[in-house]
Design a protein around this motif. Structure first.
Motif, PDB file in Angstrom:
ATOM      1  N   PRO A  37       0.816  -1.228   0.000  1.00  0.00           N
ATOM      2  CA  PRO A  37       0.000   0.000   0.000  1.00  0.00           C
ATOM      3  C   PRO A  37       0.847   1.273   0.000  1.00  0.00           C
ATOM      4  O   PRO A  37       0.454   2.272  -0.612  1.00  0.00           O
ATOM      5  CB  PRO A  37      -0.819  -0.126   1.294  1.00  0.00           C
ATOM      6  CG  PRO A  37      -0.801  -1.575   1.634  1.00  0.00           C
ATOM      7  CD  PRO A  37       0.528  -2.075   1.167  1.00  0.00           C
ATOM      8  N   VAL A  38       1.986   1.253   0.667  1.00  0.00           N
ATOM      9  CA  VAL A  38       2.869   2.420   0.688  1.00  0.00           C
ATOM     10  C   VAL A  38       3.397   2.707  -0.707  1.00  0.00           C
ATOM     11  O   VAL A  38       3.380   3.853  -1.182  1.00  0.00           O
ATOM     12  CB  VAL A  38       4.041   2.186   1.667  1.00  0.00           C
ATOM     13  CG1 VAL A  38       5.004   3.373   1.643  1.00  0.00           C
ATOM     14  CG2 VAL A  38       3.523   1.955   3.086  1.00  0.00           C
ATOM     15  N   ALA A  39       3.863   1.643  -1.385  1.00  0.00           N
ATOM     16  CA  ALA A  39       4.400   1.812  -2.740  1.00  0.00           C
ATOM     17  C   ALA A  39       3.333   2.348  -3.687  1.00  0.00           C
ATOM     18  O   ALA A  39       3.585   3.261  -4.484  1.00  0.00           O
ATOM     19  CB  ALA A  39       4.953   0.476  -3.235  1.00  0.00           C
ATOM     20  N   ARG A  40       2.136   1.802  -3.587  1.00  0.00           N
ATOM     21  CA  ARG A  40       1.045   2.248  -4.471  1.00  0.00           C
ATOM     22  C   ARG A  40       0.681   3.703  -4.212  1.00  0.00           C
ATOM     23  O   ARG A  40       0.452   4.479  -5.144  1.00  0.00           O
ATOM     24  CB  ARG A  40      -0.174   1.345  -4.272  1.00  0.00           C
ATOM     25  CG  ARG A  40      -0.002  -0.052  -4.870  1.00  0.00           C
ATOM     26  CD  ARG A  40      -1.189  -0.927  -4.544  1.00  0.00           C
ATOM     27  NE  ARG A  40      -1.070  -2.247  -5.161  1.00  0.00           N
ATOM     28  CZ  ARG A  40      -1.829  -3.290  -4.852  1.00  0.00           C
ATOM     29  NH1 ARG A  40      -2.775  -3.171  -3.921  1.00  0.00           N
ATOM     30  NH2 ARG A  40      -1.654  -4.448  -5.468  1.00  0.00           N
ATOM     31  N   GLN A  41       0.638   4.066  -2.933  1.00  0.00           N
ATOM     32  CA  GLN A  41       0.285   5.442  -2.569  1.00  0.00           C
ATOM     33  C   GLN A  41       1.279   6.446  -3.146  1.00  0.00           C
ATOM     34  O   GLN A  41       0.905   7.560  -3.520  1.00  0.00           O
ATOM     35  CB  GLN A  41       0.235   5.569  -1.043  1.00  0.00           C
ATOM     36  CG  GLN A  41      -0.188   6.943  -0.561  1.00  0.00           C
ATOM     37  CD  GLN A  41      -0.177   7.035   0.961  1.00  0.00           C
ATOM     38  OE1 GLN A  41       0.437   6.214   1.642  1.00  0.00           O
ATOM     39  NE2 GLN A  41      -0.853   8.027   1.508  1.00  0.00           N
ATOM     40  N   LEU A  42       2.529   6.035  -3.258  1.00  0.00           N
ATOM     41  CA  LEU A  42       3.575   6.929  -3.751  1.00  0.00           C
ATOM     42  C   LEU A  42       3.800   6.798  -5.255  1.00  0.00           C
ATOM     43  O   LEU A  42       4.725   7.402  -5.806  1.00  0.00           O
ATOM     44  CB  LEU A  42       4.877   6.656  -2.994  1.00  0.00           C
ATOM     45  CG  LEU A  42       4.828   6.977  -1.491  1.00  0.00           C
ATOM     46  CD1 LEU A  42       6.103   6.525  -0.800  1.00  0.00           C
ATOM     47  CD2 LEU A  42       4.597   8.471  -1.272  1.00  0.00           C
ATOM     48  N   GLY A  43       2.960   5.990  -5.916  1.00  0.00           N
ATOM     49  CA  GLY A  43       3.008   5.895  -7.361  1.00  0.00           C
ATOM     50  C   GLY A  43       4.036   4.935  -7.920  1.00  0.00           C
ATOM     51  O   GLY A  43       4.311   4.945  -9.130  1.00  0.00           O
ATOM     52  N   ALA A  44       4.604   4.089  -7.078  1.00  0.00           N
ATOM     53  CA  ALA A  44       5.572   3.101  -7.550  1.00  0.00           C
ATOM     54  C   ALA A  44       4.846   1.884  -8.107  1.00  0.00           C
ATOM     55  O   ALA A  44       3.766   1.509  -7.627  1.00  0.00           O
ATOM     56  CB  ALA A  44       6.505   2.683  -6.417  1.00  0.00           C
ATOM     57  N   GLY A  45       5.447   1.246  -9.103  1.00  0.00           N
ATOM     58  CA  GLY A  45       4.819   0.083  -9.723  1.00  0.00           C
ATOM     59  C   GLY A  45       4.920  -1.175  -8.889  1.00  0.00           C
ATOM     60  O   GLY A  45       4.151  -2.109  -9.086  1.00  0.00           O
ATOM     61  N   SER A  46       5.856  -1.200  -7.942  1.00  0.00           N
ATOM     62  CA  SER A  46       6.051  -2.364  -7.089  1.00  0.00           C
ATOM     63  C   SER A  46       6.824  -1.944  -5.847  1.00  0.00           C
ATOM     64  O   SER A  46       7.403  -0.847  -5.791  1.00  0.00           O
ATOM     65  CB  SER A  46       6.823  -3.465  -7.819  1.00  0.00           C
ATOM     66  OG  SER A  46       8.161  -3.042  -8.074  1.00  0.00           O
TER      67      SER A  46
END
Length: 281
Positions: A37-46
């Motif tokens: 969820p942290v990665a997704r929130q910051l716009g990272a693909g994984s």
């Protein structure tokens, strides 16, 4: 799940450095699940992409997000129940006699997460203390996100269903749309502050009761000794320390003694060693 060993090592070192939490090999799945969820929130693909970017360009805010994600643990109202029963039936009657002149008690929820334990303690004090008595509850946590949630004091229906009796909910909470907010009668006695228990603890007035529950299990022995030593300095000589069911001071810090408290047990500073003078070990 595809977290690499180098990424796991980076996260493990970060969390050990910032929170003294030990992530043993085999926790890769947990780490990745918490960080998705942290990665997704910051716009990272994984998660791997997020961690690679963070290692190239260190960012204090994102590092704190990782610590928050990996130190946010299970919580509920009146968790495990017996410590709260012991507080009502054994501890408070004793402290009411000992503090008859001050007529006020201080309690510390030392790993308060999103606030349920601190507010559970407030409800207990509200209902068990004699008329005319005051109390202060302080909650602390290493997670900025959890402190923010605890200060807001607002919970979903699912959250209040976890251990909070309906009569208690109606008495001590106000309905706000689909959520429930802690009523002012409780909220005015409860404060929260960001605190890392493994770092030097700021000077504070001593506490009559400290709940340090389900925290020590995440630390190595040296860190447990340090935390217990620091906590002793903030526990009044006749105060009570409650740990989690799987935790103990035995074999870690001999300055405490385990004492019966109803159907559970708690810890007190040994009479021969005044609080605040205990040596490590």
């Amino acid at each position: 799940m595809t977290l690499s060993q180098s990424d796991f090592a980076f996260v493990s070192q970060l969390v050990k450095r910032e929170a003294a939490i030990v992530l043993a090999p085999g926790k890769e799945y947990l780490v990745e699940a918490r960080l998705i969820p942290v990665a997704r929130q910051l716009g990272a693909g994984s998660v791997g992409e997020f961690l690679a970017g963070l290692q190239r360009r260190p960012n204090v805010a994102d590092q704190q997000r990782i610590v928050d994600a990996l130190t946010t643990n299970e919580t509920s109202w009146f968790r495990d129940r017996e410590p709260f029963t012991a507080l009502t039936e054994v501890v408070l009657p004793e402290l009411v006699q000992a503090r008859a002149s001050a007529r006020k008690l201080r309690v510390w929820s030392a790993a308060s997460s999103s606030g349920q334990e601190a507010y559970s303690l407030a409800i207990t004090m509200q209902e068990a203390l004699p008329s005319g008595w005051g109390y202060e509850i302080m909650g602390s946590d290493i997670s900025t996100e959890m402190i923010g949630r605890a200060e807001k004091g607002e919970y979903s229906q699912v959250e209040v269903n976890r251990g909070l009796p309906a009569t208690t909910l109606v008495q001590y909470f106000d309905r706000i749309g689909t959520h429930w907010r802690v009523a002012p009668t409780l909220r005015r006695n409860v404060s929260f502050r960001l605190m890392n228990l493994t770092a030097p603890i700021p000077a504070m007035p001593p506490f009559d009761v400290i709940f340090l529950r389900n925290v020590l299990i995440y630390f190595d022995v040296a860190t447990k000794k340090s935390v217990l030593h620091n906590v002793a300095k903030l526990l009044r000589p006749d105060g009570w320390l409650f740990l989690g069911a799987a935790e103990t001071t035995i074999g870690i810090d001999d300055n405490y003694e385990r004492v019966a408290a109803g159907r559970t047990s708690a810890y007190k500073i040994r009479a021969a060693v005044p609080a605040g003078t205990a040596k490590r070990g």
